[in-house]
Enzyme design. Structure first.
Site, PDB file in Angstrom:
ATOM      1  N   SER A 253     -30.223 -13.975 -50.197  1.00 23.31           N
ATOM      2  CA  SER A 253     -31.584 -13.575 -50.530  1.00 23.31           C
ATOM      3  C   SER A 253     -31.893 -12.220 -49.924  1.00 23.31           C
ATOM      4  O   SER A 253     -31.677 -12.003 -48.731  1.00 23.31           O
ATOM      5  CB  SER A 253     -32.582 -14.611 -50.004  1.00 23.31           C
ATOM      6  N   LYS A 254     -32.396 -11.310 -50.746  1.00 23.45           N
ATOM      7  CA  LYS A 254     -32.813 -10.003 -50.248  1.00 23.45           C
ATOM      8  C   LYS A 254     -33.923 -10.170 -49.215  1.00 23.45           C
ATOM      9  O   LYS A 254     -33.990  -9.455 -48.221  1.00 23.45           O
ATOM     10  CB  LYS A 254     -33.304  -9.143 -51.420  1.00 23.45           C
ATOM     11  N   ARG A 255     -34.786 -11.169 -49.445  1.00 21.95           N
ATOM     12  CA  ARG A 255     -35.899 -11.410 -48.518  1.00 21.95           C
ATOM     13  C   ARG A 255     -35.410 -11.832 -47.143  1.00 21.95           C
ATOM     14  O   ARG A 255     -36.085 -11.638 -46.139  1.00 21.95           O
ATOM     15  CB  ARG A 255     -36.832 -12.477 -49.086  1.00 21.95           C
ATOM     16  N   ASP A 263     -27.214  -1.698 -51.170  1.00 23.72           N
ATOM     17  CA  ASP A 263     -27.064  -1.770 -49.708  1.00 23.72           C
ATOM     18  C   ASP A 263     -25.591  -1.694 -49.304  1.00 23.72           C
ATOM     19  O   ASP A 263     -25.233  -1.016 -48.337  1.00 23.72           O
ATOM     20  CB  ASP A 263     -27.649  -3.074 -49.164  1.00 23.72           C
TER      21      ASP A 263
END
Length: 485
Positions: A253-255, A263
Site C-alpha cells: 500500500s502506498k499509504r 519510487d
C-alpha cells in the site's frame, strides 16, 4: 481465435502502484505474445477520486516501463474515445436498452432512504444490498417521477434465483448464487456510468478479447456476465491475478509507505530490472531462469504460469535481479548511470572515473548504494584501529603496524604509480616478509579507506587515490596504531 486485444484501464487517482503495473505488464505481454493489440483506456468516471495530473503519471509510467499501447486517448484508434468520461452518451444509451429489455430499472430512492435500509440491515446482520424498492414500479409511477425531474440512478435487475457461473483461466470454474448479487447501479445520479457498467460496455465496443485484472473482481464478474448475456454479446476470456502482498497478511500500500514504480526508480533500481521483477510477482516462467529482457518476457509469458497464490514483494530478490542487470552492463553504460551517484560524495576531479566504475560495477546492486561505498575518497573518515583486526586474514594492530611501515618504505620509492607496478612492488614485499597476502593487503585497504567494506582491494584503492594521498593515509594509519598502543 479472433485477434487478441487486451486493455489496461487505470483510474487517474494518483501514482501507479506495483499491482497496477503488473496488470498492465501481463496484458501487454499476452497481447504481444499473440500478435495482438494492447489498448490504454482511462477510466475517469469517479470524479471524487480524480487527481489532477494523474493521467500524465499513467502515460509516463507506461512509457518508462516500455509498455507501448496501440490505441489510447493520446493516439486515438478505431474505437475512440478512450477516456471513459467522454463515452457518457454511449453508456447511457446501453443502459436505456437494458431498461427496455427488462434487465435494468430506474431507481428513485434518495440517500436518506438508502441509509435507513443499510442501518436496518446492519441491525439484523443482513448482508448490505439494495432492497429492490423501485424494482417493480409501474410505468405510470416511473413516468410521473421522470416528468417531475426526480433524481434517479439506473440499476441492473439481477435474477433472484439460480446461479451464475464462469470460467477463469487462473481460478477455474467460479459459481455464485444469484441471491447474493446486488442490483448494482449502472448509471449514477450525475449521469456518469459506474465502473462495473462502463468497463463491460467499453470492453465490448473495443472488442477486448481477454480481460486481465486483480482477483478482487472475481465476485463481480458474474454481474458482468449477466450484462453480456442481456445484450447477447460474446464474453471475453477472464484472467484474474492474486494480489501482491507486503507480507503473508498485509497488502502492499502506498499509504503504508510501500514503493510505487516511480519510487523504485528514484531508489536507484533500473527500469528493466523492476519490470522483470514485477513480471515474476505471481507468474513463474518454465525452467530456472529469472532474468529476461522485455522481448524474452514476451516470448516466455504464458497464462499457465500465473499462480493462484498471492505474491510476496521480496525487496532482496528485486535487489539481486537489479544487481544482475548492473553486472551485465558495459563499463561506459554503467558509468552513465552511476556518475550522478558517484558525485554525491566524490567531488575530486582527478579521480579516474572509469577505474572507479570498474570497481563499483562488481559490487553494486542498487545505484543508491554508491555514495556510501565511496565516501572515503575525498576525506579519510575517522576509524578505530579495531578495523585492523581480521581473524581470517590473521591481522591485528601489531602486525598491521609492521606491514604499514614496510609498505610506506617501498611505496615511497615508486615512481610509476600504476596497477602493474604497485602489484609487483607489494607482492615482492609480501614474499620478502614471508607472510600471507592478507597480512599486508588488509592493513593497506584499511589505512587508505578507513572502512570495513570498500568497492575494491587495497591495491586498486591505492591506484585510484594516487601516490600522495595513499602515502598520507598510510602515515595516518601508522600514527593511529602507535597512539593507541
Amino acid at each position: 481465435m479472433s485477434k487478441v486485444r487486451t486493455r489496461f484501464a487505470p483510474s487517474p487517482t494518483g501514482f501507479i502502484h506495483v499491482g497496477n503495473l503488473r496488470t498492465a505488464l501481463y496484458a501487454y505481454l499476452f497481447a504481444k505474445k499473440h500478435g495482438g493489440d494492447f489498448i490504454l483506456r482511462i477510466e475517469d468516471t469517479d470524479r471524487e477520486r480524480y487527481v489532477e495530473g494523474a493521467v500524465d503519471v499513467i502515460y509516463n509510467t507506461l512509457r518508462t516501463a516500455g509498455l507501448k499501447w496501440d490505441e489510447g486517448p493520446d493516439i486515438g484508434g478505431d474505437f475512440a474515445p478512450y477516456t471513459q468520461s467522454e463515452r457518457q452518451g454511449i453508456h447511457k444509451k446501453y443502459a436505456e436498452q437494458l431498461i427496455e429489455k427488462g434487465d435494468a430499472y430506474y431507481c428513485f430512492c434518495d440517500k436518506n432512504r438508502l441509509e435507513d435500509v443499510r442501518n436496518l440491515q446492519q441491525a439484523s446482520n443482513t448482508p448490505p444490498m439494495y432492497d429492490g424498492h423501485c424494482r417493480d414500479l409501474s410505468d405510470d409511477e416511473i413516468q410521473e417521477k421522470l416528468q417531475s425531474d426526480t433524481p434517479y440512478v439506473i440499476r441492473q435487475k439481477m435474477p433472484r434465483e439460480g446461479v451464475t457461473s464462469f470460467c477463469d483461466e487462473v481460478f477455474g470454474e467460479i459459481t455464485l448464487d444469484n441471491s447474493v448479487l446486488d442490483d448494482q447501479v449502472l448509471i449514477k445520479a450525475d449521469g456518469m456510468p459506474t465502473y462495473n457498467f462502463a468497463n463491460v460496455i467499453d470492453d465490448h465496443e473495443m472488442k477486448i478479447t481477454h480481460v486481465i485484472r486483480g482477483n478482487e473482481y472475481l465476485s463481480s464478474t458474474p454481474k458482468y456476465n449477466l450484462l453480456y448475456e442481456a445484450f447477447g454479446w460474446e464474453k471475453p476470456v477472464y484472467i484474474h491475478c492474486s494480489p501482491i502482498m507486503k507480507t503473508a497478511t498485509e497488502k502492499l500500500s502506498k499509504r503504508s509507505g510501500d514503493a510505487t514504480f516511480e519510487d523504485l526508480l528514484k531508489q536507484g533500481y533500473l527500469t528493466a530490472a523492476v519490470v522483470n521483477y514485477i513480471a515474476l510477482l505471481g507468474w513463474s516462467p518454465k525452467g530456472e531462469r529469472e532474468v529476461f529482457s522485455k522481448d524474452e518476457l514476451i516470448n516466455e509469458f504464458d497464462l499457465s504460469g500465473i499462480s493462484k497464490s498471492p505474491a510476496i514483494f521480496d525487496a532482496a530478490k528485486l535487489k539481486a535481479i537489479n544487481g544482475e542487470y548492473i553486472r551485465a552492463m558495459g563499463e561506459d553504460e554503467f558509468l552513465s548511470h552511476a556518475e550522478t551517484y558517484i558525485r554525491q560524495t566524490c567531488k575530486r576531479e582527478d579521480i579516474d572515473l572509469k577505474l572507479l566504475a570498474r570497481m563499483l560495477i562488481k559490487r553494486t546492486e542498487v545505484f543508491t548504494e554508491i555514495p556510501e561505498q565511496i565516501d572515503f575518497i575525498d576525506v579519510l573518515p575517522e576509524y578505530d584501529i579495531e578495523l585492523y583486526n581480521h581473524k581470517k586474514m590473521k591481522t591485528n594492530a601489531d602486525n598491521s603496524l609492521v606491514s604499514l611501515q614496510e609498505l610506506l618504505e617501498v611505496l615511497d620509492q615508486v615512481t610509476d604509480w600504476d596497477a602493474d607496478t604497485l602489484h609487483e612492488v607489494v607482492f615482492d614485499l609480501i614474499k620478502k616478509m614471508d607472510v600471507k597476502n592478507g597480512v599486508v593487503l588488509w592493513p593497506l585497504r584499511t589505512a587508505v579507506s578507513g572502512k570495513q567494506f570498500t568497492p575494491g582491494g587495497g591495491l586498486e584503492l591505492a591506484v585510484l587515490l594516487g601516490k600522495d594521498e595513499t602515502i598520507s593515509r598510510i602515515v595516518t594509519g601508522i600514527e593511529k596504531i602507535i597512539n593507541k598502543k
